[in-house]
Design a protein around this motif. Structure first.
Motif, PDB file in Angstrom:
ATOM      1  N   GLY B  50     -20.473 -30.857   0.655  1.00 62.10           N
ATOM      2  CA  GLY B  50     -19.883 -30.667  -0.323  1.00 62.10           C
ATOM      3  C   GLY B  50     -18.337 -30.411  -0.022  1.00 62.10           C
ATOM      4  O   GLY B  50     -17.948 -30.066   0.990  1.00 62.10           O
ATOM      5  N   ASP B  51     -17.286 -30.842  -1.173  1.00 54.11           N
ATOM      6  CA  ASP B  51     -15.938 -30.707  -1.090  1.00 54.11           C
ATOM      7  C   ASP B  51     -15.676 -29.291  -1.376  1.00 54.11           C
ATOM      8  O   ASP B  51     -15.588 -29.056  -2.648  1.00 54.11           O
ATOM      9  CB  ASP B  51     -15.305 -31.694  -1.941  1.00 54.11           C
ATOM     10  N   GLY B  52     -15.128 -28.732  -0.321  1.00 51.44           N
ATOM     11  CA  GLY B  52     -14.676 -27.229  -0.578  1.00 51.44           C
ATOM     12  C   GLY B  52     -13.142 -27.094  -0.374  1.00 51.44           C
ATOM     13  O   GLY B  52     -12.834 -25.779  -0.461  1.00 51.44           O
ATOM     14  N   GLY B  53     -12.590 -28.124  -0.394  1.00 50.94           N
ATOM     15  CA  GLY B  53     -11.131 -28.044  -0.429  1.00 50.94           C
ATOM     16  C   GLY B  53     -10.750 -29.241   0.533  1.00 50.94           C
ATOM     17  O   GLY B  53     -11.066 -30.459   0.100  1.00 50.94           O
ATOM     18  N   ALA B  54      -9.994 -29.007   1.527  1.00 52.17           N
ATOM     19  CA  ALA B  54      -9.332 -30.214   2.159  1.00 52.17           C
ATOM     20  C   ALA B  54     -10.350 -31.186   2.857  1.00 52.17           C
ATOM     21  O   ALA B  54     -11.347 -30.649   3.517  1.00 52.17           O
ATOM     22  CB  ALA B  54      -8.282 -29.588   3.362  1.00 52.17           C
ATOM     23  N   GLU B  55      -9.871 -32.405   2.899  1.00 54.77           N
ATOM     24  CA  GLU B  55     -11.045 -33.575   3.397  1.00 54.77           C
ATOM     25  C   GLU B  55     -10.667 -33.461   4.823  1.00 54.77           C
ATOM     26  O   GLU B  55      -9.646 -33.318   5.264  1.00 54.77           O
ATOM     27  CB  GLU B  55     -10.707 -34.822   2.665  1.00 54.77           C
ATOM     28  N   GLY B  56     -11.633 -33.914   5.694  1.00 48.93           N
ATOM     29  CA  GLY B  56     -11.425 -33.911   7.095  1.00 48.93           C
ATOM     30  C   GLY B  56     -10.435 -35.292   7.489  1.00 48.93           C
ATOM     31  O   GLY B  56     -10.494 -36.089   6.748  1.00 48.93           O
ATOM     32  N   ASN B 123     -12.061 -37.659  10.873  1.00 48.99           N
ATOM     33  CA  ASN B 123     -12.203 -38.791   9.932  1.00 48.99           C
ATOM     34  C   ASN B 123     -13.641 -39.153   9.618  1.00 48.99           C
ATOM     35  O   ASN B 123     -13.893 -39.783   8.462  1.00 48.99           O
ATOM     36  CB  ASN B 123     -11.809 -40.161  10.837  1.00 48.99           C
ATOM     37  N   ASN B 124     -14.690 -38.595  10.101  1.00 46.88           N
ATOM     38  CA  ASN B 124     -16.067 -38.858   9.873  1.00 46.88           C
ATOM     39  C   ASN B 124     -16.563 -37.885   8.865  1.00 46.88           C
ATOM     40  O   ASN B 124     -17.594 -38.066   8.318  1.00 46.88           O
ATOM     41  CB  ASN B 124     -16.885 -38.796  10.997  1.00 46.88           C
ATOM     42  N   GLN B 125     -15.546 -36.999   8.455  1.00 47.01           N
ATOM     43  CA  GLN B 125     -15.978 -36.019   7.372  1.00 47.01           C
ATOM     44  C   GLN B 125     -14.792 -36.033   6.324  1.00 47.01           C
ATOM     45  O   GLN B 125     -14.200 -34.900   5.527  1.00 47.01           O
ATOM     46  CB  GLN B 125     -16.102 -34.551   7.923  1.00 47.01           C
ATOM     47  N   SER B 126     -14.409 -37.204   5.816  1.00 46.14           N
ATOM     48  CA  SER B 126     -13.085 -37.369   5.059  1.00 46.14           C
ATOM     49  C   SER B 126     -13.364 -37.675   3.639  1.00 46.14           C
ATOM     50  O   SER B 126     -12.629 -37.545   2.605  1.00 46.14           O
ATOM     51  CB  SER B 126     -12.226 -38.566   5.609  1.00 46.14           C
ATOM     52  N   ASN B 127     -14.420 -37.775   3.620  1.00 36.08           N
ATOM     53  CA  ASN B 127     -15.001 -38.178   2.080  1.00 36.08           C
ATOM     54  C   ASN B 127     -15.298 -37.140   1.290  1.00 36.08           C
ATOM     55  O   ASN B 127     -15.816 -35.841   1.814  1.00 36.08           O
ATOM     56  CB  ASN B 127     -16.190 -39.175   2.123  1.00 36.08           C
ATOM     57  N   THR B 128     -15.386 -37.028  -0.107  1.00 33.82           N
ATOM     58  CA  THR B 128     -15.618 -35.844  -0.799  1.00 33.82           C
ATOM     59  C   THR B 128     -17.027 -35.574  -0.832  1.00 33.82           C
ATOM     60  O   THR B 128     -17.512 -34.358  -0.948  1.00 33.82           O
ATOM     61  CB  THR B 128     -15.075 -35.982  -2.191  1.00 33.82           C
ATOM     62  N   ALA B 129     -17.669 -36.425  -0.441  1.00 36.28           N
ATOM     63  CA  ALA B 129     -19.385 -36.382  -0.537  1.00 36.28           C
ATOM     64  C   ALA B 129     -19.481 -36.431   1.235  1.00 36.28           C
ATOM     65  O   ALA B 129     -19.625 -37.552   1.638  1.00 36.28           O
ATOM     66  CB  ALA B 129     -20.225 -37.670  -1.073  1.00 36.28           C
ATOM     67  N   ARG B 130     -19.489 -35.204   1.756  1.00 38.99           N
ATOM     68  CA  ARG B 130     -19.699 -35.478   3.278  1.00 38.99           C
ATOM     69  C   ARG B 130     -20.754 -34.174   3.347  1.00 38.99           C
ATOM     70  O   ARG B 130     -21.118 -33.240   2.762  1.00 38.99           O
ATOM     71  CB  ARG B 130     -18.376 -34.874   3.715  1.00 38.99           C
ATOM     72  N   GLU B 131     -21.414 -34.327   4.601  1.00 39.10           N
ATOM     73  CA  GLU B 131     -22.490 -33.539   4.903  1.00 39.10           C
ATOM     74  C   GLU B 131     -23.124 -33.470   6.232  1.00 39.10           C
ATOM     75  O   GLU B 131     -22.649 -34.503   6.686  1.00 39.10           O
ATOM     76  CB  GLU B 131     -23.643 -33.665   4.023  1.00 39.10           C
ATOM     77  N   ILE B 132     -23.125 -32.199   6.991  1.00 39.68           N
ATOM     78  CA  ILE B 132     -23.833 -32.119   8.410  1.00 39.68           C
ATOM     79  C   ILE B 132     -24.824 -31.209   8.142  1.00 39.68           C
ATOM     80  O   ILE B 132     -24.593 -29.942   7.544  1.00 39.68           O
ATOM     81  CB  ILE B 132     -22.979 -31.815   9.234  1.00 39.68           C
ATOM     82  N   ARG B 133     -25.995 -31.511   8.694  1.00 38.99           N
ATOM     83  CA  ARG B 133     -27.147 -30.483   8.891  1.00 38.99           C
ATOM     84  C   ARG B 133     -27.833 -30.637  10.066  1.00 38.99           C
ATOM     85  O   ARG B 133     -28.314 -31.828  10.293  1.00 38.99           O
ATOM     86  CB  ARG B 133     -27.839 -30.304   7.631  1.00 38.99           C
ATOM     87  N   PHE B 134     -28.056 -29.542  10.880  1.00 33.47           N
ATOM     88  CA  PHE B 134     -28.824 -29.810  11.928  1.00 33.47           C
ATOM     89  C   PHE B 134     -29.604 -28.432  12.234  1.00 33.47           C
ATOM     90  O   PHE B 134     -29.390 -27.436  12.031  1.00 33.47           O
ATOM     91  CB  PHE B 134     -28.053 -30.179  13.198  1.00 33.47           C
ATOM     92  N   ASN B 135     -30.641 -28.624  13.362  1.00 33.88           N
ATOM     93  CA  ASN B 135     -31.177 -27.471  14.053  1.00 33.88           C
ATOM     94  C   ASN B 135     -30.973 -27.499  15.473  1.00 33.88           C
ATOM     95  O   ASN B 135     -30.937 -28.554  16.020  1.00 33.88           O
ATOM     96  CB  ASN B 135     -32.672 -27.442  13.917  1.00 33.88           C
ATOM     97  N   LEU B 136     -30.880 -26.338  16.168  1.00 40.82           N
ATOM     98  CA  LEU B 136     -30.503 -26.222  17.393  1.00 40.82           C
ATOM     99  C   LEU B 136     -31.264 -24.950  18.057  1.00 40.82           C
ATOM    100  O   LEU B 136     -31.294 -23.782  17.468  1.00 40.82           O
ATOM    101  CB  LEU B 136     -29.031 -26.073  17.557  1.00 40.82           C
ATOM    102  N   VAL B 137     -31.861 -25.008  19.152  1.00 40.44           N
ATOM    103  CA  VAL B 137     -32.373 -23.774  19.987  1.00 40.44           C
ATOM    104  C   VAL B 137     -31.786 -23.940  21.189  1.00 40.44           C
ATOM    105  O   VAL B 137     -31.596 -24.843  21.774  1.00 40.44           O
ATOM    106  CB  VAL B 137     -33.927 -24.246  20.270  1.00 40.44           C
ATOM    107  N   TYR B 138     -31.101 -22.561  21.621  1.00 42.82           N
ATOM    108  CA  TYR B 138     -30.483 -22.533  22.935  1.00 42.82           C
ATOM    109  C   TYR B 138     -30.482 -21.423  23.474  1.00 42.82           C
ATOM    110  O   TYR B 138     -31.092 -20.177  22.910  1.00 42.82           O
ATOM    111  CB  TYR B 138     -28.689 -22.905  22.591  1.00 42.82           C
ATOM    112  N   GLU B 139     -30.480 -20.952  24.679  1.00 49.82           N
ATOM    113  CA  GLU B 139     -30.295 -19.959  25.394  1.00 49.82           C
ATOM    114  C   GLU B 139     -29.121 -18.932  25.385  1.00 49.82           C
ATOM    115  O   GLU B 139     -28.072 -19.435  25.570  1.00 49.82           O
ATOM    116  CB  GLU B 139     -30.717 -20.333  27.015  1.00 49.82           C
ATOM    117  N   VAL B 140     -29.337 -17.615  25.416  1.00 53.37           N
ATOM    118  CA  VAL B 140     -28.309 -16.781  25.165  1.00 53.37           C
ATOM    119  C   VAL B 140     -28.490 -15.656  26.396  1.00 53.37           C
ATOM    120  O   VAL B 140     -29.402 -15.443  26.834  1.00 53.37           O
ATOM    121  CB  VAL B 140     -28.076 -16.067  23.723  1.00 53.37           C
TER     122      VAL B 140
END
Lengths: 65, 140
Positions: B50-56, B123-140
């Motif tokens: 969602g558009d929370g302010g500035a576009e990318g 530039n790949n997150q410049s539209n007002t309808a933008r989204e990224i979601r993912f899962n990740l498992v990593y070592e700490v």
């Protein structure tokens, strides 16, 4: 308030935590920042991959001046 | 930072753009990281929409902060981690690039899963309808 300098030849853009303003660093850039943003960048280590997808280490390095 | 076994903790990931030029960090209406730590592994879900302010804008590569720095022994890897879009009709597979000792994860993208993923940039997150979601498992 802290002054920090980017010590690597890779720019980085971040929104300041206090104002939301975009600030950009390149090699040698020094900027006064609020403590929270400065601390975040001082600890910052990107998973940096370059344009070719090759991993590079510590693409962003910051020091307090 | 404290955690409870088996219960997801939340944090607000910090978005940065690394390298490139003409960068503006995208701001999301929803910007959530959920994570739990079991042993020396972190399970992480990231959700930006969602558009929370500035576009990318710009060619700087998208990075998102991790809740805990990855271990020095974390193998350098690239995993197909989720999906992203910039306008709902232009979806991509999202990849996570993770390095040892990193405080952030780098995002790459491919519209064709058989292709080598390219950097995901402002530039790949410049539209007002933008989204990224993912899962990740990593070592700490």
């Amino acid at each position: 308030m802290k002054t920090i300098r980017q010590n690597a030849d890779c720019n980085i853009t971040i929104r300041r935590f206090d104002t939301g303003e975009n600030v950009s660093f390149d090699l040698g850039t020094e900027i006064d920042l609020d403590d929270a943003t400065a601390e975040y960048l001082l600890n910052y280590r990107t998973s940096g991959t370059n344009a070719d997808g090759e991993f590079i280490e510590e693409a962003a390095q910051f020091v307090e001046v | 930072m404290s955690f409870q076994l088996g219960i997801f903790n939340t944090y607000t990931p910090v978005v940065t753009l690394v390298g490139g030029a003409g960068n503006t960090v995208p701001v999301y209406a929803t910007n959530i990281g959920r994570w739990t730590k079991i042993g020396n592994m972190v399970w992480l879900q990231l959700y930006f929409t969602g558009d929370g302010g500035a576009e990318g804008a710009g060619t700087g590569v998208l990075n998102f902060s991790l809740p805990i720095t990855s271990a020095a022994t974390q193998p350098v890897f690239r995993v197909m981690a989720g999906y992203m879009y910039n306008a709902t009709a232009t979806a991509s597979v999202a990849y996570a690039d993770l390095n040892a000792g990193a405080t952030s994860v780098t995002i790459r993208r491919a519209t064709d899963p058989s292709a080598v993923p390219a950097s995901a940039n402002g530039n790949n997150q410049s539209n007002t309808a933008r989204e990224i979601r993912f899962n990740l498992v990593y070592e700490v």
